[in-house]
Design a protein around this motif. Structure first.
Motif, PDB file in Angstrom:
ATOM      1  N   GLY A 397       0.871  -1.122  -0.091  1.00 20.16           N
ATOM      2  CA  GLY A 397      -0.010  -0.052  -0.157  1.00 20.16           C
ATOM      3  C   GLY A 397       0.887   1.410  -0.041  1.00 20.16           C
ATOM      4  N   PRO A 398       0.168   2.346   0.096  1.00 19.94           N
ATOM      5  CA  PRO A 398      -1.309   2.441   0.353  1.00 19.94           C
ATOM      6  C   PRO A 398      -2.107   2.264  -0.667  1.00 19.94           C
ATOM      7  CG  PRO A 398      -0.340   4.607   0.498  1.00 19.94           C
ATOM      8  CD  PRO A 398       0.601   3.667   0.203  1.00 19.94           C
ATOM      9  N   GLU A 399      -3.328   1.864  -0.607  1.00 18.58           N
ATOM     10  CA  GLU A 399      -4.247   1.589  -1.800  1.00 18.58           C
ATOM     11  C   GLU A 399      -5.729   1.922  -1.190  1.00 18.58           C
ATOM     12  OE1 GLU A 399      -4.335  -3.274  -1.890  1.00 18.58           O
ATOM     13  OE2 GLU A 399      -2.651  -2.255  -2.940  1.00 18.58           O
ATOM     14  N   SER A 423      -3.230  -0.397   4.167  1.00 16.43           N
ATOM     15  CA  SER A 423      -1.531  -0.121   4.019  1.00 16.43           C
ATOM     16  C   SER A 423      -1.141  -0.867   5.436  1.00 16.43           C
ATOM     17  CB  SER A 423      -1.112   1.302   4.005  1.00 16.43           C
ATOM     18  OG  SER A 423       0.242   1.327   4.077  1.00 16.43           O
ATOM     19  N   ALA A 427      -0.542   3.955   6.919  1.00 18.24           N
ATOM     20  CA  ALA A 427       0.081   5.115   6.092  1.00 18.24           C
ATOM     21  C   ALA A 427      -0.164   6.184   7.280  1.00 18.24           C
ATOM     22  CB  ALA A 427      -0.972   5.251   5.018  1.00 18.24           C
ATOM     23  N   ASN A 463       3.273   5.283   2.637  1.00 14.97           N
ATOM     24  CA  ASN A 463       3.786   4.085   3.392  1.00 14.97           C
ATOM     25  C   ASN A 463       5.292   4.496   3.603  1.00 14.97           C
ATOM     26  OD1 ASN A 463       4.876   1.764   3.887  1.00 14.97           O
ATOM     27  ND2 ASN A 463       3.086   0.570   3.317  1.00 14.97           N
TER      28      ASN A 463
END
Length: 545
Positions: A397-399, A423, A427, A463
């Motif tokens: 991540g992050p996502e 994440s 994050a 991240n």
């Protein structure tokens, strides 16, 4: 005158005597030297005495009984005549008493009766002795000659093996009237005891037993292992026992994988057994008399080391999404099987996973966030097992960044915008309003909203390990009670719409540059038209969204 008449009668009787006329039993009669024999006639005792009874031995007169009794001199004291039947008892027999005996009886008023029979006087059996040419024999190799001797006459010989009569066969020969017994290529069943029985019609005797010592074997060799099990744990004690049919008792030697060991005897005791003693064990039996040997079939002894110290090690401790990594499962001891599990359940291989080296290595060719979890590896052999665990945390991540909160509030109200992202590790967040950084936290809160708080709020998630960023944009409008919007709010909304339109919904990292709108310009009809156009464009953008 009377004597002359008697002689005349005797001469007539003798001349008319019929041999074997039923007066005496059929012969021969058998008797031993020094024994007594009874010549018994078949006549029934009569009240009338016989006129005369005459017994002869060949041509010799034994006894004549009539008016005057006359006994042959060599029979004085040795005979008794029974006048009621004419029977004769002869005592203290000698060998020269053998021969034919005749009797002539003249009853009163009846025809003359007579007959003859044969007597055989025999020496009794004595001093029966059996000897052997040898008593120490080897089965299938040796032959033996047994001889029997005895005193006596008219001897017959019979050999006994225990209580059974020995008869001639292809290996057994009886010669010299049966006194010689020869056994060719003896077997263990010829050991005896052998006895010689000698007999004649008047006596018999048996020799002392002869027992043959027949060496045979070894054969029927057998190897056993105790405890009897397929595998033995290192450090335990086991015993191997070897037996064989053999006379004399066999000598035993031991082999491991065909190599002679120093151990001898019917038992091989292995204390605190080690892995090096694994292999095929066999024993050999040897007979020092027959000079024969026999070797057992090999028996496998499998020694296993206990499983201990199981562990799982990764090729790297930094599990970042997208990289390749291996987990290696191993332990001390004799490893037979390895079984992988994830989060307490049997491991199901995903498309990015493979197992190598007999399940020793679990390989991930490209880590995914879903690969995170607790991995356990159970190592076992038939006697022991151990388990190791490893917790994998995939950094990613992050996502999936998103902003939650109101899109429109009234002037003076409070509001909170919250930013979140998937994440690992968590994050860090940065807020940007209309291109200007305003806050660093997952939440942005404003207690007293101003018209200037309207605009495009961008949340940037980062991240720190993957060094990746991802953003989300959220539009917020602050209205007065009349519902009108300030020029700044309108400008912020327009900028927000333009940013969204230009980004096409993408979540990559970017920065928004701040634009200033001059709200201090005097009212002008042209500006009013531009402001109305902005409202119209903004409405169109919202409709499109």
């Amino acid at each position: 005158m009377e004597i002359a008449v008697i002689h005349f009668i005797l001469l007539g009787v003798i001349s008319g005597l019929t041999k074997g006329a039923g007066v005496l039993p059929d012969g021969p009669l058998n008797a031993a030297v020094g024994a007594t024999v009874m010549f018994t006639t078949t006549l029934t005792p009569s009240d009338k005495p016989f006129l005369s009874v005459v017994w002869t031995f060949g041509t010799k007169n034994i006894i004549t009984s009539s008016i005057v009794n006359k006994t042959g001199p060599e029979y004085e004291g040795r005979i008794t005549l029974f006048m009621s039947t004419g029977s004769l008892e002869l005592r203290n027999l000698a060998l020269n008493d053998s021969g034919e005996y005749s009797v002539s009886i003249v009853p009163d008023g009846e025809p003359v009766k007579g007959g003859s029979t044969t007597l055989k006087v025999l020496e009794p059996v004595s001093n029966v002795t059996a000897t052997a040419s040898s008593t120490d024999l080897v089965e299938f190799n040796s032959s033996v000659r047994l001889s029997c001797s005895s005193s006596g006459s008219s001897l017959s010989f019979l050999w006994l093996n225990s209580s059974s009569e020995v008869t001639a066969s292809d290996r057994v020969q009886l010669t010299d009237g049966g006194s010689i017994l020869t056994i060719v290529k003896v077997t263990r069943y010829d050991q005896g005891p052998f006895r010689c029985r000698v007999s004649n019609p008047v006596s018999n005797g048996t020799s002392d037993p002869i027992t043959l010592s027949i060496s045979y074997g070894p054969e029927d060799i057998n190897l056993t292992i105790s405890p009897s099990q397929e595998y033995h744990v290192e450090g335990s004690d086991i015993t191997l026992s070897c037996s064989a049919v053999s006379r004399p008792a066999a000598l035993f030697h031991w082999f491991l994988n065909g190599d002679l060991l120093s151990d001898t005897g019917p038992e091989l005791r292995m204390m605190n057994i080690q892995m090096s003693q694994s292999g095929n064990h066999s024993c050999q039996a040897f007979n020092s008399k027959t000079l024969r040997s026999e070797t057992s079939q090999p028996s496998a002894v499998s020694v296993l080391e206990r499983i201990s110290g199981a562990f799982v090690t990764p090729t790297t401790n930094l599990m970042i999404e997208g990289i390749s990594v291996n987990l290696t499962c191993d332990a001390a001891g004799s490893v037979f099987t390895r079984k992988w599990m994830k989060d307490g359940s049997d491991l199901t291989l995903a498309g990015n996973m493979n197992l190598y080296d007999k399940n020793k290595v679990l390989s991930f060719n490209s880590l995914k966030s879903t690969d995170s979890g607790e991995y356990s590896c159970k190592i076992s052999n038939p006697l022991s097992n151990d388990e190791a665990k490893y917790t994998m945390v995939v950094i990613y991540g992050p996502e999936h960044v998103k902003i939650t909160g109101p899109s429109e509030i009234h002037l003076g109200a409070s509001f909170t915008l919250t930013c979140s992202a998937d994440s690992t590790p968590s994050a860090t967040y940065t807020w940007i309003l209309n291109g200007t950084e305003i806050h660093n936290s997952a939440e942005f809160t404003k207690d007293n909203a101003e018209l200037s708080d309207s605009g495009s709020y961008t949340c940037q998630a980062m991240n720190s390990i993957t060094e990746r960023t991802s953003t989300a944009v959220h539009g917020l409008s602050v209205t007065d009670r009349s519902g009108g919007l300030s020029a700044g709010a309108i400008a912020g909304i327009v900028i927000s719409c333009l940013v969204i339109a230009s980004a096409g919904g993408a979540v990559g990292g970017y920065y928004i540059h701040k634009k200033k709108i001059n709200n201090k310009a005097p009212p002008h009809s042209d500006n009013k038209e531009k402001e109305e156009n902005v409202y119209e464009n903004t409405s169109e953008v919202y409709e499109n969204l």
